[in-house]
Design an enzyme around this catalytic site. Structure first.
Site, PDB file in Angstrom:
ATOM      1  N   ASP A 212      51.120  31.869  35.619  1.00 40.77           N
ATOM      2  CA  ASP A 212      50.147  31.587  36.671  1.00 40.77           C
ATOM      3  C   ASP A 212      50.622  32.184  38.000  1.00 40.77           C
ATOM      4  O   ASP A 212      51.742  32.717  38.068  1.00 40.77           O
ATOM      5  CB  ASP A 212      49.974  30.056  36.762  1.00 40.77           C
ATOM      6  CG  ASP A 212      48.567  29.663  37.158  1.00 40.77           C
ATOM      7  OD1 ASP A 212      47.845  30.513  37.707  1.00 40.77           O
ATOM      8  OD2 ASP A 212      48.193  28.491  36.937  1.00 40.77           O
TER       9      ASP A 212
ATOM     10  N   ASP B 270      38.872  28.850  37.146  1.00 41.75           N
ATOM     11  CA  ASP B 270      39.107  27.926  36.026  1.00 41.75           C
ATOM     12  C   ASP B 270      37.799  27.388  35.468  1.00 41.75           C
ATOM     13  O   ASP B 270      36.880  27.026  36.221  1.00 41.75           O
ATOM     14  CB  ASP B 270      39.897  26.706  36.507  1.00 41.75           C
ATOM     15  CG  ASP B 270      41.312  27.059  36.890  1.00 41.75           C
ATOM     16  OD1 ASP B 270      41.684  28.243  36.822  1.00 41.75           O
ATOM     17  OD2 ASP B 270      42.049  26.128  37.270  1.00 41.75           O
TER      18      ASP B 270
END
Ligand code: GLA
Length: 442
Positions: free
Chosen positions: A158, A219
């Site tokens: 990430d 997301d």
């Protein structure tokens, strides 16, 4: 002296070569914790649902015992909030000792014993998005080695709490560091999602050389709105994104939320169909212990999976957005086959959409179409044949289209070649013998 040019040529080759870990020639499949289980670390009050080794063992059991592994879902991926807040005395990441008392290596063995693979989560930056220790540039080698020593097979890296410059350095460095461990480790880069997902800020040529997949966009959340928002972004930008995908390098529109709370059965089919068209990783984030039979049937649909996993690895495209709010998506597949998805964005009632394959750019010829969600086969289609599909509101009709065969093919076992063996198919896909294949397909 004479060797010098050779050596510099070698150096150049290795510096510019593509990510050659041989992994993920088709989009990865499996299960990941984030969307459904988030950063729930309350094991005292919620022991079944907190991020702990028990959760991942449970999901591994389900993948191995409920037919998922056979369909290709073979990764169990740990997302954020697995680690201790502190690195160990040697500066290595370590799992939270209460929630992962057996350690990650033991969990990896548990999965490997069941023919599954383990994914883990890291973050290039000072902290993960959930506030756990991140991987700063100086820690890249250590963390790659730690993951490899545990037997990890996949890393999602990430990008919270790092800047553009650090990402520019760090994502390629982690790719090198993973390769240097000698262990094949699939590599997912969230880098583009932190840079707006589009050129010039994102260099997809470079990403394809260093990562197996990459998150391009926001997301996913547990709602149809979120699925639509993601779908729109990916297809609005298909001129840029579609050519970047291929075997070993995939755009990642994020997890499958089928089986959770936000999607109806029709919307669940729509997510499955669109993710198959996009050649997207099929990474579920749901509770496999309590999945409904409808959700399971959609996620284990052999034809949808076969389309997603087509070995040619060409990502599909949106062909049409009609004023009627019907959209048509298409993906070319091996063996001159293709997939079509008719999606309704309407909110009223089933819509009867009239078209023909010719109107969808198919060349003259005879075709058959296997309806992925009803299991029925439509034969006798010529490109010019007008047909009607009835599409439910926020639902899809999905077809696997293949040319009708004209010549006997001695090896054919009665199924269209691409669907042989691997996927459990409805018997209606079996052709009436004799088997026939046009010479161009032999
Ligand atoms: C980011 C990622 C998500 C998830 C969370 C974890 O938001 O995009 O997929 O990994 O971080 O904190």
């Amino acid at each position: 002296m004479k060797l010098l040019p050779v050596i510099s040529l070698l150096a150049l080759t290795s510096a510019t070569s593509a990510l050659d870990n041989g992994l993920m020639r088709t989009p990865p499949m499996g299960w990941m914790s984030w969307e459904r289980f988030r950063c729930n670390i309350d094991c005292e009050n919620d022991p079944k649902n907190c991020i702990s080794e028990n959760l991942f063992r449970d999901m591994a059991d389900r993948l191995a015992e409920d037919g998922w592994k056979e369909m290709g879902y073979d990764h169990v991926m740990i997302d954020d909030c697995w680690s201790s807040m502190l690195r160990d005395k040697d500066g290595r990441l370590q799992p939270d000792p209460q929630r992962f008392p057996g350690g990650i290596a033991k969990l990896a063995r548990y999965l490997h014993d069941r023919g599954l693979k383990l994914g883990i989560y890291g973050d290039l930056g000072t902290h993960t998005c959930g506030g756990y220790p991140g991987t700063t540039l100086d820690k890249i080698d250590t963390d790659a080695q730690t993951f490899a020593s545990w037997g990890v097979d996949f890393l999602k890296l990430d990008g919270c709490y790092s800047n553009e410059e650090e990402q520019q350095k760090g994502y390629p460095l982690m790719s090198k560091a993973l390769n240097a461990t000698g262990r094949p480790i699939g590599y997912s880069c969230s880098w583009p999602a932190y840079r707006g997902g589009l050129p010039p800020s994102v260099n997809y040529t470079l990403l394809g050389e260093i990562c197996n997949l990459w998150r391009n966009y926001d997301d996913i959340q547990d709602s149809w709105d979120s699925v639509q928002d993601i779908t729109d972004w990916f297809f609005d930008n298909q001129e840029i994104l579609q050519p970047e995908a291929g075997p070993g390098r995939w755009n990642d529109p994020d997890m499958l939320i089928i089986g959770n709370f936000g999607l109806s059965v029709d919307q669940s089919r729509s997510q499955m169909a669109l993710w198959a068209i996009m050649a997207a990783p099929l990474i579920m984030s749901n509770n496999l212990r309590t999945l409904s039979s409808e959700a399971r049937a959609i996620l284990q649909n052999g034809a949808a999976i076969a389309i997603n996993q087509d070995p040619m690895g060409v990502q599909g495209r949106r062909l049409l957005q009609e004023r009627s709010q019907i959209e048509v998506y298409w993906r070319p597949l091996s063996q001159s086959a293709s997939a079509l998805v008719f999606l309704s964005r309407r909110q009223d009632m089933p819509y009867r959409y009239h078209t023909s394959l010719a109107k969808l750019n198919y060349t003259a010829g005879s075709y058959e179409a296997y309806d992925v969600f009803t299991g029925k086969t439509l034969s006798g289609l010529s490109a010019a044949t007008e047909f009607t599909v009835s599409i439910n509101p926020s639902g899809v009709v999905m077809w696997y289209v293949y040319p009708k065969m004209h010549y006997e093919h001695p090896q054919d076992d009665g199924r269209y070649p691409y669907f042989r063996q691997k996927y459990r198919m409805s018997s209606s896909l079996r052709f009436h013998k004799p088997r026939v294949v046009p010479p161009s397909l032999l």
